[in-house]
Design a protein around this motif. Structure first.
Motif, PDB file in Angstrom:
ATOM      1  N   VAL A   8       0.842  -1.204   0.000  1.00  0.00           N
ATOM      2  CA  VAL A   8       0.000   0.000   0.000  1.00  0.00           C
ATOM      3  C   VAL A   8       0.876   1.253   0.000  1.00  0.00           C
ATOM      4  CG1 VAL A   8      -2.214  -0.827   0.855  1.00  0.00           C
ATOM      5  CG2 VAL A   8      -0.393  -0.370   2.489  1.00  0.00           C
ATOM      6  N   GLY A  13       1.406  10.937   3.598  1.00  0.00           N
ATOM      7  CA  GLY A  13       2.593  11.185   4.407  1.00  0.00           C
ATOM      8  C   GLY A  13       2.586  12.536   5.093  1.00  0.00           C
ATOM      9  N   ARG A  15       2.733  13.340   8.283  1.00  0.00           N
ATOM     10  CA  ARG A  15       3.618  13.542   9.446  1.00  0.00           C
ATOM     11  C   ARG A  15       5.066  13.809   9.048  1.00  0.00           C
ATOM     12  NH1 ARG A  15       1.776   8.280  12.621  1.00  0.00           N
ATOM     13  NH2 ARG A  15       1.246   7.700  10.481  1.00  0.00           N
ATOM     14  N   GLN A  25       6.680   7.892   0.176  1.00  0.00           N
ATOM     15  CA  GLN A  25       7.086   6.654  -0.522  1.00  0.00           C
ATOM     16  C   GLN A  25       7.831   6.935  -1.820  1.00  0.00           C
ATOM     17  OE1 GLN A  25       4.104   7.601   0.376  1.00  0.00           O
ATOM     18  NE2 GLN A  25       2.492   7.068  -1.063  1.00  0.00           N
TER      19      GLN A  25
HETATM   20  N1  CTP Z   1      -1.481   4.286   3.046  1.00  0.00           N
HETATM   21  C1  CTP Z   1      -2.308   4.084   1.935  1.00  0.00           C
HETATM   22  N2  CTP Z   1      -3.478   4.793   1.823  1.00  0.00           N
HETATM   23  C2  CTP Z   1      -3.832   5.690   2.764  1.00  0.00           C
HETATM   24  C3  CTP Z   1      -3.011   5.903   3.899  1.00  0.00           C
HETATM   25  C4  CTP Z   1      -1.839   5.175   4.017  1.00  0.00           C
HETATM   26  O1  CTP Z   1      -1.974   3.290   1.071  1.00  0.00           O
HETATM   27  N3  CTP Z   1      -4.963   6.391   2.580  1.00  0.00           N
HETATM   28  C5  CTP Z   1      -0.212   3.583   3.110  1.00  0.00           C
HETATM   29  C6  CTP Z   1       0.976   4.548   3.141  1.00  0.00           C
HETATM   30  O2  CTP Z   1       1.339   4.927   1.804  1.00  0.00           O
HETATM   31  C7  CTP Z   1       2.044   3.756   3.863  1.00  0.00           C
HETATM   32  C8  CTP Z   1       1.257   2.804   4.760  1.00  0.00           C
HETATM   33  O3  CTP Z   1      -0.103   2.864   4.317  1.00  0.00           O
HETATM   34  O4  CTP Z   1       2.870   3.010   2.996  1.00  0.00           O
HETATM   35  C9  CTP Z   1       1.383   3.143   6.227  1.00  0.00           C
HETATM   36  O5  CTP Z   1       0.713   4.359   6.493  1.00  0.00           O
HETATM   37  P1  CTP Z   1       1.384   5.656   7.141  1.00  0.00           P
HETATM   38  O6  CTP Z   1       2.748   5.367   7.600  1.00  0.00           O
HETATM   39  O7  CTP Z   1       0.398   6.226   8.103  1.00  0.00           O
HETATM   40  O8  CTP Z   1       1.535   6.607   5.848  1.00  0.00           O
HETATM   41  P2  CTP Z   1       0.736   7.931   5.495  1.00  0.00           P
HETATM   42  O9  CTP Z   1      -0.685   7.776   5.847  1.00  0.00           O
HETATM   43  O10 CTP Z   1       1.086   8.260   4.091  1.00  0.00           O
HETATM   44  O11 CTP Z   1       1.433   9.001   6.462  1.00  0.00           O
HETATM   45  P3  CTP Z   1       0.723   9.986   7.521  1.00  0.00           P
HETATM   46  O12 CTP Z   1      -0.128   9.115   8.409  1.00  0.00           O
HETATM   47  O13 CTP Z   1       1.861  10.641   8.229  1.00  0.00           O
HETATM   48  O14 CTP Z   1      -0.092  10.952   6.707  1.00  0.00           O
END
Ligand code: CTP
Ligand code: MG
Length: 307
Positions: A8, A13, A15, A25
């Motif tokens: 996924v 991203g 944070r 990614q």
């Molecule tokens: N991911 C995804 N679809 C989403 C949210 C997350 O495919 N709507 C994927 C991210 O690309 C990541 C993995 O799930 O590879 C883990 O999520 P996380 O580390 O929380 O990534 P993000 O949601 O992109 O970062 P953040 O929470 O900081 O916004």
């Protein structure tokens, strides 16, 4: 057993900050995108047949730039949703609806580029009909439950850490089992569950733990990205194939010197060039101090003794 990795990569991203640099990614570590490193490990694993990547609808160009030309290991992308749960679910439905649905799916975060082949192998070995398996690490620190407080959080109790584990990815399941579990989670009104094992447990599936690799960290913050870069640069060159760092150039330095006394003569040889002179450099060999010093430096750089 037909095994597909479901990676996924549809998150934004938030944070990690600096949105002008794009989703994490697709940021570079060791000269390649995080996603490229992640895909390598699954691509090179003999027990993984192919990979389903879930991307964001805005990221087609970034994805294409990462994976290059068509690759038999990669299924056509699926488009993710607003939450990780929705993105995983979209990937599972795409696999189930495809002409070649796999028996087993290994769900993995694109943001974990340090996943190890050994973790993948261990998970596949444990999965049976009706049982999933996830990569996890035993909790080693003492745990405290605290309540928020204006001064500083206040400890209420110490939580025994026996039998506590931290869930990582990959997480492997029979495709039909986890697809049904995701459907049930949606039917129960859940939209933002971040752990597929939790979704599987909620629908009564047995899920087992395999010892994960402590290096299999998730890139979440800008500090994590900087750490990942450092780790890639410090890995030795003799890592097994597929380990991030292999493609990164192995830069070494060496210093060398050479000394010969002058003697009567007609020329001096320096770096392979004969220079007319009223003396020569004395030695058993050609006494070319330039080339000898260079050879000494090269031998030093590869740790191979004296000239
Ligand atoms: N991911 C995804 N679809 C989403 C949210 C997350 O495919 N709507 C994927 C991210 O690309 C990541 C993995 O799930 O590879 C883990 O999520 P996380 O580390 O929380 O990534 P993000 O949601 O992109 O970062 P953040 O929470 O900081 O916004
Ligand atoms: Mg997130």
């Amino acid at each position: 057993m037909y095994v597909t990795a479901l990676v996924v990569a549809a998150g934004r991203g938030e944070r990690i900050g600096a949105p002008e640099h794009g989703p994490k990614q697709y940021r570079l570590i060791g000269g390649r995108t995080v996603l490229a490193w992640t895909l390598d490990t699954f691509r090179q694993h003999a027990a993984v047949d192919d990979i389903q990547v879930v991307i964001h609808a805005d990221d087609h160009a970034l994805y294409r730039a990462t994976v290059g030309d068509a690759d038999a290991h990669l299924r056509p992308v699926a488009i993710g949703g607003a939450t990780r749960q929705a993105s995983v679910h979209a990937g599972l439905e795409a696999l189930a609806a495809s002409a070649t649905p796999p028996e087993v799916v290994l769900i993995h975060d694109a943001a974990r580029p340090f996943v190890r082949a050994t973790e993948i192998t261990a998970i596949i070995d444990v999965i049976t009909s009706g049982c999933g398996a996830i990569s996890a690490l035993p909790v080693v620190d003492t745990l405290k439950r605290a309540r928020p407080d204006a001064h500083a959080p206040l400890i209420e109790t110490t939580v025994a850490r026996d039998n506590l584990w931290r869930a990582l990815t990959p997480q492997g399941f029979r495709l039909a089992d986890i697809r049904d579990a995701h459907r049930a989670a949606v039917a129960d009104g859940h939209a933002d569950l971040t752990d597929d094992a939790g979704i599987a447990e909620a629908s009564g599936l047995e899920v087992r733990l395999v010892a994960g690799d402590p290096g299999n960290t998730k890139i979440t913050t800008a500090d994590d990205l900087a750490d990942a870069e450092k780790r890639l640069m410090s890995l030795p060159a003799d890592q097994p194939a597929g380990t991030p760092g292999l493609a990164f150039p192995d830069v070494r330095t060496g210093t060398g010197f050479d000394v010969h006394r002058f003697a009567e003569g007609t020329s001096v040889w320096l770096c392979g060039v004969e220079i007319p002179h009223d003396q020569r450099l004395d030695g058993h060999s050609d006494a070319d101090v330039g080339l000898h010093a260079l050879t000494d430096a090269l031998l030093g750089a590869i740790g191979d003794g004296d000239i």
